[in-house]
Design an enzyme around this catalytic site. Sequence first.
Site, short mmCIF file in Angstrom:
data_model
loop_
_atom_site.label_atom_id
_atom_site.label_comp_id
_atom_site.label_asym_id
_atom_site.label_seq_id
_atom_site.Cartn_x
_atom_site.Cartn_y
_atom_site.Cartn_z
N ASN A 179 -7.69 4.36 38.77
CA ASN A 179 -7.14 3.89 38.03
C ASN A 179 -7.21 2.29 38.42
O ASN A 179 -8.30 2.31 38.62
CB ASN A 179 -5.47 4.17 38.17
CG ASN A 179 -4.65 4.69 36.68
OD1 ASN A 179 -4.55 2.88 35.84
ND2 ASN A 179 -4.00 4.69 36.42
N ALA A 194 -0.41 -4.98 31.60
CA ALA A 194 0.39 -4.31 32.11
C ALA A 194 0.97 -4.39 30.91
O ALA A 194 1.84 -5.13 30.12
CB ALA A 194 1.01 -5.09 33.05
N SER A 210 -8.47 7.06 29.81
CA SER A 210 -6.67 6.90 29.26
C SER A 210 -6.34 5.87 29.25
O SER A 210 -6.35 5.04 29.70
CB SER A 210 -5.45 7.44 30.14
OG SER A 210 -4.23 7.80 29.92
N THR A 254 -12.48 0.35 29.25
CA THR A 254 -12.47 -1.54 29.09
C THR A 254 -13.72 -1.90 28.16
O THR A 254 -13.86 -2.70 27.22
CB THR A 254 -12.50 -2.11 30.09
OG1 THR A 254 -11.77 -1.74 30.96
CG2 THR A 254 -13.18 -3.56 30.27
N GLY A 313 -14.46 3.12 36.41
CA GLY A 313 -13.88 2.22 36.88
C GLY A 313 -14.82 1.43 36.58
O GLY A 313 -16.23 1.45 37.68
N GLY A 316 -12.46 -2.98 33.99
CA GLY A 316 -13.64 -3.55 33.76
C GLY A 316 -14.95 -3.59 34.83
O GLY A 316 -14.88 -3.18 36.15
N CYS A 321 -1.39 5.00 37.70
CA CYS A 321 -0.04 3.34 36.88
C CYS A 321 0.06 2.46 37.41
O CYS A 321 1.70 2.42 38.86
CB CYS A 321 0.53 3.65 35.98
SG CYS A 321 1.44 2.10 35.33
N LYS A 341 -3.82 8.16 25.95
CA LYS A 341 -2.94 7.82 26.45
C LYS A 341 -1.69 8.71 27.24
O LYS A 341 -1.65 9.78 25.82
CB LYS A 341 -2.24 6.63 25.40
CG LYS A 341 -1.15 6.36 25.70
CD LYS A 341 -1.85 3.77 26.28
CE LYS A 341 -0.88 4.01 26.81
NZ LYS A 341 -0.97 2.91 27.68
N LYS A 358 -5.28 11.67 38.19
CA LYS A 358 -5.43 10.90 38.85
C LYS A 358 -5.68 9.82 40.04
O LYS A 358 -3.92 9.38 39.89
CB LYS A 358 -4.81 10.19 36.72
CG LYS A 358 -6.70 8.48 37.29
CD LYS A 358 -5.68 8.11 35.35
CE LYS A 358 -7.18 6.70 35.11
NZ LYS A 358 -6.71 6.85 34.00
C1 LIG Z 1 -5.61 -1.62 27.98
C2 LIG Z 1 -5.38 -0.31 28.98
C3 LIG Z 1 -4.51 0.25 28.77
C4 LIG Z 1 -4.87 1.46 29.92
N1 LIG Z 1 -3.36 2.55 29.32
C5 LIG Z 1 -3.95 4.23 30.88
C6 LIG Z 1 -2.55 4.89 30.81
O1 LIG Z 1 -1.97 5.30 30.09
N2 LIG Z 1 -2.88 6.16 31.81
C7 LIG Z 1 -3.50 5.99 32.45
O2 LIG Z 1 -3.60 7.15 33.58
N3 LIG Z 1 -4.88 5.12 33.04
C8 LIG Z 1 -4.77 4.90 31.83
N4 LIG Z 1 -5.67 2.99 31.88
C9 LIG Z 1 -6.52 2.92 33.01
C10 LIG Z 1 -8.48 3.48 32.88
O3 LIG Z 1 -7.54 4.75 32.12
C11 LIG Z 1 -8.84 3.01 33.16
O4 LIG Z 1 -8.54 4.27 34.93
C12 LIG Z 1 -8.77 1.93 33.87
O5 LIG Z 1 -8.71 1.06 32.99
C13 LIG Z 1 -10.51 1.93 34.87
O6 LIG Z 1 -11.64 2.68 33.78
P1 LIG Z 1 -12.38 0.95 33.26
O7 LIG Z 1 -12.89 -0.27 34.42
O8 LIG Z 1 -13.13 1.92 32.52
O9 LIG Z 1 -11.86 0.47 32.18
C14 LIG Z 1 -5.55 1.80 31.05
C15 LIG Z 1 -6.04 0.49 31.21
C16 LIG Z 1 -6.79 -0.24 30.12
C17 LIG Z 1 -7.17 -1.39 30.03
#
Ligand SMILES: Cc1cc2nc3c(=O)[nH]c(=O)nc-3n(C[C@H](O)[C@H](O)[C@H](O)COP(=O)(O)O)c2cc1C
Length: 286
Positions: free
Chosen positions: A173, A53, A4, A247, A224, A198, A111, A28, A146
Amino acid sequence: MLASGILGLSAETLGYILKSGAGAVVTKSVGLKPRKGYANPTVVQASCGLINAIGLPNPGINEFTREIREAKNFDVPLIVSVYGFSAKEYARVAEKAVGAGADAVELNVSCPHVTETGSEIGQNPKLLAKVIKEVKNVVEKPVIVKLSPNVTNIAEIAEVAVKAGVNAITAINTVKAMAIDAETAFPILSNRMGGLSGPAIKPIAVRCVYEIYGKVKLPIIGCGGIINWRDAVEFLLAGASAVQIGTAVAIKGSNVFKNITRGINAYLKKKGFSSVKEIVGLSHKK
Ligand SMILES: Cc1cc2nc3c(=O)[nH]c(=O)nc-3n(C[C@H](O)[C@H](O)[C@H](O)COP(=O)(O)O)c2cc1C
């Protein structure tokens, strides 16, 4: 799956991710009313990841149902991420999302940078159970929760979610974080606090999946820091039966989905496994 918050605000961008080989997409997070989100800067680069953020900007569920209706014809599951400022709001948004064609909803109770929703709900077992029960009362489709890593014991929180009737768990998250500019001496993000994502958070996420798998018997979706097939396999071995990627799409482009799937298949073949199912949770047996 696409995680998301990354390219998930329109049927068009979700469709683009699908063509890149994702097996499911998560939108999203969407709320009851439109939300602007925070002023810039909303994202800052950290050593091994991003701190964001954004502030949950979204058009609100009424407007977003148009995108859901368009995306529901995809031939992979469409999961709509929802948030609210009360249990009733979560339920209302989830109901509308499913009514428009969502195959499942993912409750964003994690979040770390918006007050009175997200992790403020996921960190409070009573409130979390109330949100899940309220959503389950009005939604026939699977409900995924989540979870936030910003808790003392994520497996206990997962147990609360299971008792409340959830169908699957996404972990994790982002990890609450911040960055300060040495020149100006100010926090860089306009909201000061954000969430780290990331490669920096992968070991935390793997530990969370491992702990949850040890306690509950529901499907876990690992998330993650996954950027390659080896990371994805690590999550499967820890107990995840699927993974989400966020990411890495920004870092490596949308080819990550195909590359990771190809890598997992090659790994299974090399090790003599015939299905991903055979390696889910395998590290617990050692
Ligand atoms: C720019 C950005 C926006 C995000 N927006 C949401 C969101 O709207 N809802 C949500 O549940 N997680 C959101 N996340 C979290 C990601 O879905 C994920 O849980 C987190 O980034 C860890 O995974 P990754 O390391 O593969 O990014 C967001 C992450 C990023 C980087």
